[in-house]
Scaffold this motif. Structure first.
Motif: not given
Length: 205
Positions: A94-97, A108-111, A117-122
C-alpha cells in the motif's frame, strides 16, 4: 513495480436492506456474507464475482456510534437510490502504491472485520479523487473475502468510468492497474459496470 488488481465494486445505499434488494432484483441472485466496520460506522453485504473479486453493498449502520471521522466512500453525503459509486484495487504494498497514486487518495488505515484484516487508504474527508472515480486502494493481510463467497456464476466483464478529465484520470491509473475490462471516457463523473450473470449480461449503473 507491482500493479494492483481489481478487487471489488462498491454499491452505496441509504440503508443496507435497500441496497441488497436492489442488487438481488437486478442480478437475480441472493447476496451472502458481510458484516460491520466499527471504525467507519458502516456495514455491508457481499456477492461473489469469481474467485478473486466481489461486489459490496455498503451503508451507514444506524446502530453504530458516530465514528468521529468522515466515513469512507463519501457515505456521509450519500443520497438517492442505491447505485454503483466506487471501485477498489488490491495492491501488494500500500505504501508503494500510494507513492504512485494521485494526490488525495488518503492515508493508510488498519481495518478489521471478523476474520479479515487489511490496510486501506482513506481520504480525510472520505472523498476519493476525480469525483470518486479514482479507485480505493487496499492491501489484504491474510484471508480475503472473494475466495470464501459462494460462486453464483457472476463475472465482471467491463467497468466504464466517465469523467471530464478522462485523460488525467487515465494517466493517474496507469501506474496502478492494467486491466482490459476497465475503460475511461470523457463525460460527467460516473461509473457503470457490466456483469455476466445467469440471466445474461446486465448493466449495473
Amino acid at each position: 513495480m507491482a500493479l494492483g488488481e481489481f478487487d471489488h465494486l462498491v454499491v452505496s445505499s441509504a440503508t443496507l436492506s435497500e441496497g441488497v434488494a436492489f442488487i438481488e432484483d437486478l442480478l437475480g441472485v441472493p447476496m451472502t456474507g458481510g458484516g460491520d466496520h466499527p471504525l467507519m460506522g458502516t456495514h455491508n453485504a457481499l456477492l461473489s464475482l469469481g474467485p478473486s473479486a466481489y461486489l459490496e453493498v455498503i451503508a451507514i449502520n444506524p446502530d453504530a456510534p458516530d465514528p468521529g471521522r468522515a466515513r469512507w466512500f463519501d457515505l456521509d453525503y450519500f443520497t438517492g437510490p442505491a447505485r454503483l459509486t466506487n471501485w477498489v484495487l488490491r495492491v501488494p504494498d500500500l505504501v508503494d502504491a500510494l507513492h504512485r497514486a494521485p494526490d488525495g487518495m488518503g492515508m493508510s488505515v488498519e481495518l478489521k472485520r471478523g476474520a479479515y484484516a487489511w490496510d486501506m487508504a482513506i481520504p480525510k474527508d472520505g472523498r476519493l479523487p476525480f469525483s470518486g472515480c479514482a479507485p480505493g486502494i487496499l492491501c489484504w493481510k491474510g484471508a480475503q473475502p472473494a475466495p470464501n463467497l459462494p460462486d453464483q456464476g457472476l463475472r465482471l466483464t467491463a467497468l466504464d468510468i466517465t469523467h471530464p478529465e478522462a485523460e488525467a484520470l487515465s494517466v493517474a491509473l496507469a501506474p496502478l492497474v492494467a486491466d482490459d475490462r476497465i475503460s475511461v471516457h470523457a463525460g460527467a463523473p460516473g461509473l457503470s459496470a457490466w456483469l455476466d450473470t445467469p440471466k445474461g449480461l446486465v448493466e449495473l449503473p
